[in-house]
Motif scaffolding. Structure first.
Motif, PDB file in Angstrom:
ATOM      1  N   GLU A  98      49.449  44.892  41.281  1.00  0.00           N
ATOM      2  CA  GLU A  98      48.828  43.764  41.982  1.00  0.00           C
ATOM      3  C   GLU A  98      48.697  44.072  43.484  1.00  0.00           C
ATOM      4  O   GLU A  98      49.253  43.368  44.329  1.00  0.00           O
ATOM      5  CB  GLU A  98      49.610  42.483  41.740  1.00  0.00           C
TER       6      GLU A  98
ATOM      7  N   THR B 273      47.334  41.135  45.936  1.00  0.00           N
ATOM      8  CA  THR B 273      47.847  39.764  45.851  1.00  0.00           C
ATOM      9  C   THR B 273      48.141  39.212  47.246  1.00  0.00           C
ATOM     10  O   THR B 273      48.807  39.854  48.057  1.00  0.00           O
ATOM     11  CB  THR B 273      49.137  39.725  45.011  1.00  0.00           C
TER      12      THR B 273
ATOM     13  N   ASN C 213      50.810  35.500  33.009  1.00  0.00           N
ATOM     14  CA  ASN C 213      52.182  35.645  33.484  1.00  0.00           C
ATOM     15  C   ASN C 213      53.129  35.666  32.289  1.00  0.00           C
ATOM     16  O   ASN C 213      53.015  34.838  31.384  1.00  0.00           O
ATOM     17  CB  ASN C 213      52.556  34.497  34.425  1.00  0.00           C
TER      18      ASN C 213
ATOM     19  N   THR D 150      47.535  46.942  37.755  1.00  0.00           N
ATOM     20  CA  THR D 150      47.757  45.592  37.236  1.00  0.00           C
ATOM     21  C   THR D 150      47.257  44.626  38.292  1.00  0.00           C
ATOM     22  O   THR D 150      47.409  44.863  39.493  1.00  0.00           O
ATOM     23  CB  THR D 150      49.240  45.301  36.943  1.00  0.00           C
ATOM     24  N   THR D 151      46.621  43.564  37.860  1.00  0.00           N
ATOM     25  CA  THR D 151      46.060  42.613  38.817  1.00  0.00           C
ATOM     26  C   THR D 151      45.949  41.240  38.185  1.00  0.00           C
ATOM     27  O   THR D 151      45.814  41.105  36.971  1.00  0.00           O
ATOM     28  CB  THR D 151      44.668  43.070  39.300  1.00  0.00           C
ATOM     29  N   GLN D 152      46.021  40.219  39.030  1.00  0.00           N
ATOM     30  CA  GLN D 152      45.808  38.855  38.564  1.00  0.00           C
ATOM     31  C   GLN D 152      44.388  38.393  38.858  1.00  0.00           C
ATOM     32  O   GLN D 152      43.992  37.292  38.502  1.00  0.00           O
ATOM     33  CB  GLN D 152      46.803  37.902  39.216  1.00  0.00           C
ATOM     34  N   TYR D 153      43.606  39.262  39.516  1.00  0.00           N
ATOM     35  CA  TYR D 153      42.229  38.929  39.854  1.00  0.00           C
ATOM     36  C   TYR D 153      41.284  39.603  38.863  1.00  0.00           C
ATOM     37  O   TYR D 153      41.132  40.824  38.867  1.00  0.00           O
ATOM     38  CB  TYR D 153      41.902  39.382  41.281  1.00  0.00           C
TER      39      TYR D 153
END
Length: 311
Positions: A163, A166, A41, A193-196
């Protein structure tokens, strides 16, 4: 610029109030590829995405979409891509069909074309049974599918997914993965784009890791894991009293300090010779091993190795 290059980013920077949030970033995305952008982040992912989609003007550097420079041919560049964000921009009181019809007309389709394209997208995204229900009654996954369908009304060659899964449950996330693979199979290029990390590992042909606005590393998931992540030897020691001596033996043999959790020791290693030496040393020390496993490096390991040291 090759027609086969979907995105070319050259020395891209962005500064807000004398704070540089994107710092001299360069990369290319070939057509037909899923390209994943990863970072903690605040690393600069969203800023890069907003510059790529013309929502922000770069402070320095250049961006080209299928050969169209965003500074001099922004309209032509925008015609090449669609964008799906984290929050679906849908009218809650209208149905999925009505939302698609409205956005189709806004994209310049005639009434007949809008009706045809709406039905095609409802079919493609398995929304026909809920097509005439208000969006307010939809689950998060269904809303995300409608939003993605809207971004594909004009059949863009390039799709930006910010994302996209999400907040979705595992089943719906897997369904979205299938949809993304289908888009690529049809010839689309996807910038994700991804947070996973599992998502990037599963979908992306190549990954760029960014931290503090700087591009840290780019490569295929397999290459990044091989170059950055270490495999792990996981041992379960039968006798709890021998865990500490076993940790000392492994620390010497594998040249790394094991993590201890109850009877279990987890130690990174880089060569199979180290494992053989460690197991031989445990045998000589008369420390029995109840269970042994080797874990291959994961994208989580890569992410931690590349970004933690940057903080």
């Amino acid at each position: 610029m090759s027609a086969q290059t979907a995105i070319r980013v050259t020395h891209l920077s962005k500064t807000f109030n004398q704070h540089r949030v994107v710092d001299d970033v360069s990369f290319t995305v070939p057509a037909g590829e899923v390209f994943g952008l990863l970072g903690p982040n605040g690393a600069g992912k969203t800023t890069i995405l907003r510059m790529l989609t013309t929502l922000l003007t770069p402070s320095a550097g250049h961006i080209a979409i299928f050969g169209h420079d965003l500074q001099t041919a922004g309209r032509a560049a925008r015609a090449c891509f669609g964008v799906t964000g984290q929050n679906a921009a849908l009218d809650e009181d209208l149905s999925a069909r009505e939302n698609l019809l409205i956005f189709s007309r806004l994209n310049g389709l005639t009434r007949a074309q809008a009706r045809q394209r709406t039905q095609e997208l409802l079919n493609e995204f398995s929304l026909t049974h809920s097509a005439d229900k208000p969006i307010a009654t939809f689950s998060g996954g269904m809303r995300r599918r409608v939003d993605l369908a809207i971004s594909l009304i004009t059949r863009p060659a390039l799709i930006f997914l910010d994302e996209p899964t999400t907040g979705l449950d595992p089943r719906t996330r897997t369904q979205m993965w299938t949809t993304i693979r289908h888009l690529v199979a049809q010839g689309s290029t996807v910038f994700l784009t991804t947070q996973y990390l599992e998502e990037a590992d599963t979908l992306a042909d190549r990954i760029a890791v960014i931290d503090h606005g700087k591009l840290i590393r780019t490569g295929t998931p397999a290459a990044l894991k091989e170059a950055t992540g270490a495999s792990k030897l996981v041992l379960t020691i039968a006798d709890l009293d021998q865990v500490t001596p076993a940790a000392q033996v492994l620390a010497t043999a594998l040249e790394a300090h094991p993590q201890v959790s109850g009877h279990t020791l987890t130690t990174p290693f880089h060569t199979t010779d180290q494992v053989a030496i460690g197991l031989s040393a445990l045998k000589r020390a008369a420390i029995p091993v109840a269970h042994l496993a080797v874990q291959a490096p994961t994208l989580d390991d890569v992410f931690m190795a590349l970004t933690v040291g940057q903080n």
